[in-house]
Design an enzyme around this catalytic site. Structure first.
Site, PDB file in Angstrom:
ATOM      1  CB  CYS A 128       3.860  -5.657  -7.016  1.00 15.66           C
ATOM      2  SG  CYS A 128       4.057  -3.954  -7.556  1.00 15.66           S
ATOM      3  CG  HIS A 243      -0.866  -3.419  -6.688  1.00 15.78           C
ATOM      4  ND1 HIS A 243      -0.807  -2.339  -5.850  1.00 15.78           N
ATOM      5  CD2 HIS A 243       0.389  -3.554  -7.211  1.00 15.78           C
ATOM      6  CE1 HIS A 243       0.433  -1.845  -5.864  1.00 15.78           C
ATOM      7  NE2 HIS A 243       1.160  -2.567  -6.671  1.00 15.78           N
TER       8      HIS A 243
HETATM    9  N1  LIG Z   1       6.508  -1.722  -2.704  1.00 12.76           N
HETATM   10  C1  LIG Z   1       6.105  -2.673  -3.530  1.00 12.76           C
HETATM   11  O1  LIG Z   1       4.905  -2.954  -3.690  1.00 12.76           O
HETATM   12  C2  LIG Z   1       7.107  -3.450  -4.309  1.00 12.76           C
HETATM   13  C3  LIG Z   1       6.700  -4.577  -5.003  1.00 12.76           C
HETATM   14  C4  LIG Z   1       7.645  -5.286  -5.748  1.00 12.76           C
HETATM   15  C5  LIG Z   1       8.947  -4.856  -5.763  1.00 12.76           C
HETATM   16  N2  LIG Z   1       9.306  -3.747  -5.076  1.00 12.76           N
HETATM   17  C6  LIG Z   1      10.690  -3.323  -5.085  1.00 12.76           C
HETATM   18  O2  LIG Z   1      11.233  -3.636  -3.809  1.00 12.76           O
HETATM   19  C7  LIG Z   1      12.238  -2.683  -3.455  1.00 12.76           C
HETATM   20  C8  LIG Z   1      11.951  -2.089  -2.080  1.00 12.76           C
HETATM   21  O3  LIG Z   1      10.692  -1.478  -2.069  1.00 12.76           O
HETATM   22  P1  LIG Z   1      10.195  -0.602  -0.814  1.00 12.76           P
HETATM   23  O4  LIG Z   1       8.804  -0.247  -1.159  1.00 12.76           O
HETATM   24  O5  LIG Z   1      10.456  -1.296   0.481  1.00 12.76           O
HETATM   25  O6  LIG Z   1      11.171   0.679  -0.950  1.00 12.76           O
HETATM   26  P2  LIG Z   1      11.556   1.879   0.064  1.00 12.76           P
HETATM   27  O7  LIG Z   1      10.466   2.145   1.032  1.00 12.76           O
HETATM   28  O8  LIG Z   1      12.030   2.994  -0.777  1.00 12.76           O
HETATM   29  O9  LIG Z   1      12.813   1.296   0.878  1.00 12.76           O
HETATM   30  C9  LIG Z   1      14.041   1.096   0.255  1.00 12.76           C
HETATM   31  C10 LIG Z   1      15.080   0.605   1.252  1.00 12.76           C
HETATM   32  O10 LIG Z   1      16.263   0.314   0.518  1.00 12.76           O
HETATM   33  C11 LIG Z   1      17.382   0.955   1.105  1.00 12.76           C
HETATM   34  N3  LIG Z   1      18.321   1.324   0.050  1.00 12.76           N
HETATM   35  C12 LIG Z   1      18.126   2.148  -1.006  1.00 12.76           C
HETATM   36  N4  LIG Z   1      19.227   2.216  -1.777  1.00 12.76           N
HETATM   37  C13 LIG Z   1      20.153   1.431  -1.166  1.00 12.76           C
HETATM   38  C14 LIG Z   1      21.512   1.091  -1.459  1.00 12.76           C
HETATM   39  N5  LIG Z   1      22.156   1.583  -2.515  1.00 12.76           N
HETATM   40  N6  LIG Z   1      22.142   0.249  -0.647  1.00 12.76           N
HETATM   41  C15 LIG Z   1      21.523  -0.266   0.437  1.00 12.76           C
HETATM   42  N7  LIG Z   1      20.245   0.017   0.780  1.00 12.76           N
HETATM   43  C16 LIG Z   1      19.573   0.852  -0.027  1.00 12.76           C
HETATM   44  C17 LIG Z   1      16.804   2.174   1.814  1.00 12.76           C
HETATM   45  O11 LIG Z   1      17.714   2.510   2.825  1.00 12.76           O
HETATM   46  P3  LIG Z   1      17.501   3.685   3.905  1.00 12.76           P
HETATM   47  O12 LIG Z   1      16.349   3.210   4.751  1.00 12.76           O
HETATM   48  O13 LIG Z   1      18.771   3.736   4.637  1.00 12.76           O
HETATM   49  O14 LIG Z   1      17.179   4.906   3.087  1.00 12.76           O
HETATM   50  C18 LIG Z   1      15.458   1.612   2.311  1.00 12.76           C
HETATM   51  O15 LIG Z   1      15.631   0.943   3.549  1.00 12.76           O
HETATM   52  C19 LIG Z   1      12.256  -1.679  -4.627  1.00 12.76           C
HETATM   53  O16 LIG Z   1      13.260  -2.100  -5.532  1.00 12.76           O
HETATM   54  C20 LIG Z   1      10.900  -1.840  -5.256  1.00 12.76           C
HETATM   55  O17 LIG Z   1      10.864  -1.462  -6.596  1.00 12.76           O
HETATM   56  C21 LIG Z   1       8.432  -3.049  -4.321  1.00 12.76           C
END
Ligand SMILES: NC(=O)c1ccc[n+]([C@@H]2O[C@H](COP(=O)([O-])OP(=O)(O)OC[C@H]3O[C@@H](n4cnc5c(N)ncnc54)[C@H](OP(=O)(O)O)[C@@H]3O)[C@@H](O)[C@H]2O)c1
Length: 345
Positions: A128, A243
């Protein structure tokens, strides 16, 4: 007739992906197939949806799958990215697992959509903080050549995921009630309420953090400038979404504040950038601005100043919604780019 879409991961990024797909009228054939670690119903983009437990059969027939799971060996795209590609889908991945891997396009559509050739159908969306910085500085690079970047970030709790957003809100309530503030060291190693933590992701042997090195390495890959000097300090701040970054640039050629503003205000030269820079009238962008409807998918730039302590120096401040342009919007724009190029048809 639209495309069959899958979304793996239903945290804040998965939610925003579905929201952005709907807002931008992405041509979908029915609702996306939502997948996560276990089956249940969930409210996503203000709709009750069925979330399936991720498994091979759910990828069958999908044209494009957005990955918004967690990283690592047990993470979503390491376990399921290749499965999705082999099932015939394009993968657009928010996670960091493959961003620096040879042959994996790392894409910001405003900057390097040409990196997608079709040779590898697993496309990575950058970190991000990298996305918003590169959208803001690439037009300056084209005009005056960037030699060195010094960036400090001010990153929201949502960058860690849903659990961190919830923990921060609970800490605010605990603090206001005069209670002991609780924290989970698995999220941040100190309370984030009323504090700023100069550690995002783990420390490396070099004393930098992984987040800082993502900004360094990803920027060079996206801009196609392996010799660009980049150094970063990444800081978590008590803000839920959005951010900010203070960016210092050393340029090859002189560029005045007025010239920089003219470039940044030109939508053709600076796609995705909105300038808010009027110091006389106290106008500059903040994290609260990127939540406004008119700015939610923009990179906001302000505080543009010449830096006379170095040759051809320039300072600027940029702000973006880390869940939208920093993640979901960027991935949906990549999918739109695939359609425009006839790669997704
Ligand atoms: N947040 C940001 O600002 C941002 C920006 C850029 C990139 N990202 C990336 O985007 C991704 C998601 O971010 P988030 O903030 O939404 O994360 P989060 O709140 O931790 O949510 C992760 C989701 O992924 C699911 N998950 C985890 N491991 C899995 C697997 N092995 N197979 C299938 N589903 C799985 C979880 O399932 P359950 O609900 O069943 O636990 C949850 O629904 C991450 O890789 C993060 O690094 C985030």
């Amino acid at each position: 007739m639209g495309f069959r879409v899958g979304i793996v991961g239903v945290g804040p990024v998965g939610d925003r992906i579905y929201r952005v797909l709907k807002e931008r009228d992405f041509p979908m054939d029915g609702k996306p197939v939502f997948m996560a670690t276990r089956e249940r119903t969930e409210k996503l983009a203000d709709e009750e949806v069925l979330v399936r437990e991720v498994s091979e059969e759910h990828f069958e027939g999908l044209d494009v799958v957005f990955f918004a799971g967690r990283e690592g060996a047990k993470g979503a795209s390491v376990q399921w990215g290749q499965v999705a590609v082999e099932a015939g889908a394009w993968v657009i991945d928010n996670g960091s697992d493959f961003r620096m891997s040879e042959g994996y396009p790392l894409v910001i559509p405003e900057v390097n959509m040409d990196a997608v050739t079709g040779e590898n159908r697993h496309i990575c969306s950058p970190n991000c903080s990298t996305i918003q910085m590169v959208v803001a500085i690439n037009p300056i690079h084209r005009a005056a050549g960037i030699r060195r970047i010094v960036v400090s970030t001010y990153q929201a709790t949502s960058g860690w995921g849903l659990a961190a957003m919830e923990e921060f809100e609970q800490q605010v309530q605990q603090y206001a009630a005069g209670e002991q503030v609780q924290f989970d060291p698995g999220i941040f190693d100190k309370p984030i309420v009323f504090d700023c933590l100069p550690r995002i992701d783990s420390f490396l042997d070099t004393y930098y953090t992984k987040e800082e090195m993502k900004m360094v390495d990803e920027t060079k890959k996206i801009m196609g400038e392996p010799n660009l000097a980049v150094t970063a300090t990444a800081v978590r701040v008590p803000v839920v979404i959005g951010h900010s970054e203070a960016i210092n640039l050393e340029l090859e050629r002189p560029l005045s504040r007025d010239e920089a503003l003219e470039i940044l205000r030109d939508r053709e030269k600076s796609p995705g950038v909105t300038v808010i820079d009027d110091p006389q009238n106290l106008k500059y962008p903040t994290q609260a601005d990127c939540l406004k409807d008119e700015y939610k998918d923009e990179v906001l730039v302000g505080r543009v100043r010449e830096d006379h302590t170095v040759e051809h120096g320039l300072n600027l401040w940029c702000v973006a919604d880390n869940l939208r342009k920093g993640a979901a919007t960027n991935t949906v724009q990549i999918a739109e780019g695939l359609i425009e190029r006839g790669l997704l048809s």
